[in-house]
Design a protein around this motif. Structure first.
Motif, mmCIF file in Angstrom:
data_model
loop_
_atom_site.group_PDB
_atom_site.id
_atom_site.type_symbol
_atom_site.label_atom_id
_atom_site.label_comp_id
_atom_site.label_asym_id
_atom_site.label_seq_id
_atom_site.Cartn_x
_atom_site.Cartn_y
_atom_site.Cartn_z
ATOM 1 N N HIS A 150 -11.408 5.755 3.402
ATOM 2 C CA HIS A 150 -11.355 5.022 2.139
ATOM 3 C C HIS A 150 -11.260 6.001 0.969
ATOM 4 O O HIS A 150 -11.750 7.126 1.033
ATOM 5 C CB HIS A 150 -12.607 4.154 1.971
ATOM 6 C CG HIS A 150 -12.659 2.983 2.902
ATOM 7 N ND1 HIS A 150 -11.881 1.866 2.723
ATOM 8 C CD2 HIS A 150 -13.396 2.758 4.024
ATOM 9 C CE1 HIS A 150 -12.138 0.990 3.686
ATOM 10 N NE2 HIS A 150 -13.049 1.513 4.496
ATOM 11 N N THR B 183 -7.120 8.106 -0.807
ATOM 12 C CA THR B 183 -7.156 7.362 0.451
ATOM 13 C C THR B 183 -6.328 8.127 1.489
ATOM 14 O O THR B 183 -5.287 8.693 1.173
ATOM 15 C CB THR B 183 -6.569 5.956 0.252
ATOM 16 O OG1 THR B 183 -7.390 5.243 -0.660
ATOM 17 C CG2 THR B 183 -6.470 5.197 1.560
ATOM 18 N N ASP C 98 -7.117 2.501 -2.086
ATOM 19 C CA ASP C 98 -7.438 1.247 -1.395
ATOM 20 C C ASP C 98 -8.655 0.555 -1.985
ATOM 21 O O ASP C 98 -8.964 -0.583 -1.617
ATOM 22 C CB ASP C 98 -7.676 1.496 0.098
ATOM 23 C CG ASP C 98 -8.998 2.231 0.365
ATOM 24 O OD1 ASP C 98 -9.965 1.585 0.808
ATOM 25 O OD2 ASP C 98 -9.047 3.440 0.111
ATOM 26 N N HIS C 99 -9.346 1.197 -2.936
ATOM 27 C CA HIS C 99 -10.643 0.697 -3.388
ATOM 28 C C HIS C 99 -10.566 -0.728 -3.934
ATOM 29 O O HIS C 99 -11.457 -1.542 -3.687
ATOM 30 C CB HIS C 99 -11.220 1.632 -4.448
ATOM 31 C CG HIS C 99 -12.555 1.216 -4.968
ATOM 32 N ND1 HIS C 99 -13.718 1.355 -4.237
ATOM 33 C CD2 HIS C 99 -12.917 0.618 -6.135
ATOM 34 C CE1 HIS C 99 -14.732 0.890 -4.939
ATOM 35 N NE2 HIS C 99 -14.275 0.431 -6.083
ATOM 36 N N ARG D 284 -11.842 8.828 -7.583
ATOM 37 C CA ARG D 284 -12.219 9.031 -6.188
ATOM 38 C C ARG D 284 -11.182 9.933 -5.531
ATOM 39 O O ARG D 284 -10.059 10.062 -6.012
ATOM 40 C CB ARG D 284 -12.284 7.697 -5.439
ATOM 41 C CG ARG D 284 -13.358 6.746 -5.945
ATOM 42 C CD ARG D 284 -13.290 5.407 -5.237
ATOM 43 N NE ARG D 284 -14.415 4.544 -5.600
ATOM 44 C CZ ARG D 284 -14.449 3.785 -6.692
ATOM 45 N NH1 ARG D 284 -13.392 3.745 -7.505
ATOM 46 N NH2 ARG D 284 -15.507 3.040 -6.962
ATOM 47 N N TYR E 212 -5.474 -3.720 2.247
ATOM 48 C CA TYR E 212 -4.711 -2.584 1.725
ATOM 49 C C TYR E 212 -3.510 -2.267 2.602
ATOM 50 O O TYR E 212 -2.412 -1.988 2.100
ATOM 51 C CB TYR E 212 -5.610 -1.362 1.596
ATOM 52 C CG TYR E 212 -4.873 -0.172 1.015
ATOM 53 C CD1 TYR E 212 -4.346 -0.229 -0.270
ATOM 54 C CD2 TYR E 212 -4.681 0.992 1.761
ATOM 55 C CE1 TYR E 212 -3.654 0.854 -0.806
ATOM 56 C CE2 TYR E 212 -4.002 2.068 1.234
ATOM 57 C CZ TYR E 212 -3.488 1.998 -0.060
ATOM 58 O OH TYR E 212 -2.799 3.059 -0.580
#
Length: 229
Positions: free
Chosen positions: A207, A192, A211-212, A189, A220
């Protein structure tokens, strides 16, 4: 026509080819360690935006990877002294994208302006070992997620080659150039993004990869406060 429009994808670039392209003013797509996606970077913000197919005056992040650049930046942040140290750690250790307030009424260097909007500077700080020979050539680089408008960020070399035109080199690192084998199965991803206010408080702005796994924003942020206190 780009590869995303149906043209055959181009071949990946070597580290030497990517270094030459950056020196020549081209945007280059670079990999990041898992769980981060690729990024597109250049020595000018215009080149980054052109590579992404978006307005050339759109704000971009400054890649705060170089000691000299960080030294200049730390004198411009509107933060308590101890929070400036935390900001550097969020960039260098957590590989976050960070929004920081700039001091009011202080002249900013011209190279910083593309990363500043409404009194906030947008910074990215990852300094992955395999990329250091390339990064060290350029104390000032602009950076954004490696995607064309309307597409998700590229998670691997193949996705980047299919998305960007041949005029934008896509770096592929061989196994020998990696500091560790590519065995991660994590979903990649974009980074963040956190915002640090002038009183040193952290807020989740966007996001992303870091932080996922923490469930929600509060969890987080508690993790970050514990880690960096």
């Amino acid at each position: 026509m780009t590869a995303a429009d149906g043209a055959a994808p181009h071949t990946p670039a070597s580290l030497a080819q990517a270094r030459r392209a950056l020196r020549d003013g081209s945007a280059v797509v670079l990999p990041n360690p898992a769980p981060l996606t690729h990024v597109v970077t250049a020595t000018t913000a215009i080149a980054v935006n052109q590579a992404k197919g978006r307005p050339t005056d759109q704000s971009v992040a400054l890649w705060a990877h170089h000691e000299d650049t960080l030294g200049t930046l730390s004198g411009l942040w509107d933060l308590p002294p101890d929070r400036r140290t935390t900001a550097v750690r969020l960039l260098a250790e957590d590989h976050l994208t960070v929004l920081l307030p700039v001091l009011p009424h202080v002249p900013l260097p011209s190279w910083l302006e593309p990363a500043v909007k409404d009194g906030w500077i947008l910074l990215f700080g990852a300094r992955w070992q395999p990329l250091r020979p390339l990064l060290d050539d350029h104390p000032v680089l602009y950076v954004s997620s490696a995607n064309r408008t309307g597409h998700p960020p590229a998670a691997d070399t193949g996705a980047a080659l299919a998305m960007f035109p041949p005029t934008v080199p896509v770096l592929h690192l061989t196994d020998a150039e990696h500091s560790a084998p590519q065995t991660s199965t994590q979903v990649r991803r974009a980074t963040t993004t956190v915002r640090m206010t002038s009183d040193g408080q952290l807020r989740l702005h966007r996001h992303g990869a870091q932080d996922h796994a923490h469930g929600d924003a509060d969890a987080y942020l508690r993790h970050l406060r514990t880690r960096h206190t």
